[in-house]
Enzyme design. Structure first.
Site, PDB file in Angstrom:
ATOM      1  N   LYS A   1       0.939  -1.078  -0.286  1.00  0.00           N
ATOM      2  CA  LYS A   1      -0.006   0.062   0.220  1.00  0.00           C
ATOM      3  C   LYS A   1       0.767   1.243  -0.425  1.00  0.00           C
ATOM      4  O   LYS A   1       0.391   1.960  -0.868  1.00  0.00           O
ATOM      5  CB  LYS A   1      -0.681  -0.383   1.399  1.00  0.00           C
ATOM      6  CG  LYS A   1      -2.303  -0.536   1.157  1.00  0.00           C
ATOM      7  CD  LYS A   1      -2.842  -0.882   2.258  1.00  0.00           C
ATOM      8  CE  LYS A   1      -3.386  -1.781   2.950  1.00  0.00           C
ATOM      9  NZ  LYS A   1      -4.317  -2.592   1.846  1.00  0.00           N
TER      10      LYS A   1
ATOM     11  N   GLU B   1      -3.606   6.852   8.282  1.00  0.00           N
ATOM     12  CA  GLU B   1      -4.229   7.413   7.860  1.00  0.00           C
ATOM     13  C   GLU B   1      -4.636   8.515   8.113  1.00  0.00           C
ATOM     14  O   GLU B   1      -5.562   7.979   9.277  1.00  0.00           O
ATOM     15  CB  GLU B   1      -4.204   6.510   6.647  1.00  0.00           C
ATOM     16  CG  GLU B   1      -3.787   6.812   5.058  1.00  0.00           C
ATOM     17  CD  GLU B   1      -4.084   6.168   3.731  1.00  0.00           C
ATOM     18  OE1 GLU B   1      -3.216   5.546   3.321  1.00  0.00           O
ATOM     19  OE2 GLU B   1      -5.048   5.569   3.969  1.00  0.00           O
TER      20      GLU B   1
ATOM     21  N   ARG C   1      -5.508  -6.640 -11.872  1.00  0.00           N
ATOM     22  CA  ARG C   1      -6.240  -8.002 -12.531  1.00  0.00           C
ATOM     23  C   ARG C   1      -7.458  -7.512 -13.084  1.00  0.00           C
ATOM     24  O   ARG C   1      -7.613  -6.469 -12.828  1.00  0.00           O
ATOM     25  CB  ARG C   1      -5.943  -8.927 -11.043  1.00  0.00           C
ATOM     26  CG  ARG C   1      -6.915  -8.449 -10.087  1.00  0.00           C
ATOM     27  CD  ARG C   1      -7.507  -9.175  -8.902  1.00  0.00           C
ATOM     28  NE  ARG C   1      -7.574  -8.157  -7.880  1.00  0.00           N
ATOM     29  CZ  ARG C   1      -8.133  -7.348  -7.811  1.00  0.00           C
ATOM     30  NH1 ARG C   1      -9.122  -8.045  -8.225  1.00  0.00           N
ATOM     31  NH2 ARG C   1      -8.662  -7.168  -5.864  1.00  0.00           N
TER      32      ARG C   1
END
Lengths: 143, 448
Positions: free
Chosen positions: B116, B200, B291
């Site tokens: 991430k 965050e 994907r």
């Protein structure tokens, strides 16, 4: 053929790398075989691995045994550099003999016979893919 | 000789890929676990091979077994579908080393977006907005406390390698901080083997918007518009629509531009999705999904482009014929994910009747008499509709849901039907938390 000659044949056979020898003479037939203990696949970069036979799924219906592949891979009935198949239909095998090999990830997984028996059916061809738990060989038990 | 593609997946996506392969003239190989012996992907492929027991680690997650199957069946390429090994770098690297084709991005690309914080850093360097936070690993509680106070509560603690709802915690005040940090840290260590945790700002009630991208090996990158996936239950998407429920064109255009920018920057090849959170007039880059996605079908409906076929053509080195000038978005599409809710009445489909008609698409692997293995995902049917506009799509979906009959297994059709009738959904006035709060059946007329 006298005893002396047979003994000499045995000695020579013992020293030779042959695993099987048959001679027919004067109405007499002699068949000599070595235990196939060294009959292991020998691709130098491959690592042979004997599969624990408790993991091999054997379906026993009376005297008939389904021998199944314990993992997915390529079904092999001979060494890469040999013409000799480990098995053929009708051949006798002893408990512990190699029946076939499942080649997977550069490993040669030897599948050994759980019983003394006769090969009744070979369901796949050398080099064919074999699935997990797929029956590859049917053995008939010898009493 | 006809080329062969092995599909390293199961369920509806395996069928979707098999069909695309057949249309393109490729041979197909299905792999399956013992419990999937009666699944349709086993029967529809040209060849099928059992790769292991029903244990995931022995079958669909077992790289060695899948590669052995690929070698034994002489497959030229492997399509991973979604989930399982689709984003697994070891898997992709091994396929590349074998000299086979992976239908997806390269291991090099996967490495660049493998966590991430790596992806967020990449976005930040391109001036793409990211959620305010501190991307460095936190080792000291005093640091964490300082950062949290600076950002202001609520904040979120995330495991860098987390996913699937694990390794993430929302913290609303200072008292909860220590405990939450310990939980995320340990979850991360146990589930992902690593323990990097970052902090965050928590974006409350956001909308989830994603951009579908296709890129070929020759530097051509194109976007197929956006999807909105804001209707979620416990972070799992259940209704998606394309383009989206709101019409702030500038914001959407900027966000698409940023998605194109980051994917061009990493020379992305094959199909991929760039996810964003949208809150009021701001948007924040979330992550790249390298994907095919479950909800790709609704983009196919509005663009008339077969994404799975494009994936295969791109992987085999074809030049992409799609460019900006020939992508047009026509109409509005919605997808409902019909899921199993529990197995209290059993796991056998006793009866199934599918809706149909103009603009209705169904992707599923279930059939009458099928027994659902209780060890995989809950997805039963992807029900998709295409309408000339959003209102027509909603009406069409309501009728389709009324005519979808599944007997034998408890499912969420009723919940989906209620959402399609709720004020919030009709007005597009919903976010990722709406369902948990007040997305209830009101019987509202759509013409209101």
């Amino acid at each position: 053929m006298n005893y002396e000659l047979i003994r000499k044949l045995l000695d020579d056979f013992e020293k030779n790398s042959l695993t099987e020898f048959q001679i027919e003479t004067d109405g007499m037939k002699i068949l000599m075989k070595k235990k196939s203990v060294n009959n292991v696949a020998n691709f130098s970069n491959y690592i042979p691995k004997q599969v624990d036979d408790t993991k091999i799924d054997i379906k026993n219906t009376q005297d008939s045994y389904d021998i199944k592949a314990p993992l997915v891979g390529i079904f092999r009935t001979k060494n890469s550099n040999s013409e000799n198949e480990f098995i053929s239909v009708g051949r006798q095998v002893k408990k512990g003999d190699i029946l076939f090999i499942v080649e997977a990830m550069k490993m040669l997984n030897e599948i050994i016979s759980p019983i003394d028996g006769v090969i009744e059916k070979i369901l796949l061809k050398d080099g064919q893919p074999v699935g997990y738990n797929e029956t590859a060989i049917i053995l008939r038990k010898l009493n | 000789m006809q080329k062969k593609i092995l599909i390293a997946n199961r369920g509806e996506i395996a069928l979707r890929i098999i069909r695309a392969c057949k249309e393109l003239g490729y041979k197909t190989v299905s792999v399956f676990s013992e419990i999937d012996r009666n699944s349709l992907h086993v029967k529809f492929a040209d060849e099928s091979i059992c790769i292991g027991s029903s244990d995931l680690k022995d079958s669909y997650l077992n790289i060695d077994h899948i590669l052995s199957a690929a070698i034994a069946t002489k497959a030229d390429a492997i399509h991973p579908g979604y989930g399982f090994l689709a984003e697994n770098m070891d898997f992709v690297t091994a396929i590349e080393k074998l000299g086979k084709i992976f239908i997806g991005p390269s291991s090099e690309t996967l490495e660049r977006i493998s966590s991430k914080t790596k992806s967020k850093m990449l976005a930040a360097n391109l001036n793409i907005p990211i959620v305010p936070g501190f991307l460095e690993s936190i080792s000291d509680f005093d640091d964490l406390k300082t950062h949290a106070l600076e950002l202001g509560f609520p904040i979120q603690l995330k495991a860098d390698n987390g996913g699937g709802g694990k390794g993430i915690r929302t913290v609303s005040n200072l008292e909860e901080l220590k405990n939450s940090y310990d939980i995320v840290f340990n979850e991360s260590l146990n589930s992902f083997g690593r323990s990097k945790v970052f902090i965050e700002k928590y974006i409350e009630f956001p909308k989830h918007i994603e951009v579908q991208i296709l890129g070929d090996k020759y530097g051509n990158i194109v976007n197929l518009g956006v999807r909105e996936c804001s209707i979620q239950v416990r972070n799992q998407k259940i209704i998606e629509e394309s383009p989206s429920s709101f019409t702030e064109d500038d914001l959407i255009n900027n966000l698409i531009q940023d998605a194109m920018n980051i994917m061009s920057n990493i020379s992305y090849v094959n199909a991929g999705t760039v996810e964003f959170l949208v809150k009021d007039n701001d948007y924040y880059f979330l992550e790249i999904n390298p994907r095919i996605q479950v909800e790709h079908g609704i983009t196919e409906l509005v663009t008339n482009i077969d994404i799975v076929k494009e994936q295969i053509k791109i992987a085999f080195g074809n030049h992409m014929k799609i460019s900006k000038s020939n992508v047009s978005i026509n109409g509005h599409s919605i997808e409902c994910r019909v899921n199993v809710t529990d197995f209290l009445t059993g796991n056998k489909i006793n009866e199934i009747v599918f809706p149909g008609g103009n603009g209705v698409r169904i992707d599923t692997h279930i059939y009458t008499g099928y027994e659902i293995p209780p060890i995989y995902d809950a997805l039963l049917v992807k029900l998709m509709v295409l309408g000339t506009n959003r209102k027509q799509a909603i009406l069409k979906m309501r009728i389709a849901l009324e005519q979808l009959i599944i007997n034998g297994v408890n499912n969420n059709v009723e919940t989906l039907y209620k959402i399609l009738h709720s004020k919030s959904f009709i007005r597009g006035d919903y976010n990722t938390k709406t369902l948990e709060n007040d997305l209830n059946y009101t019987g509202d007329d759509i013409n209101e």
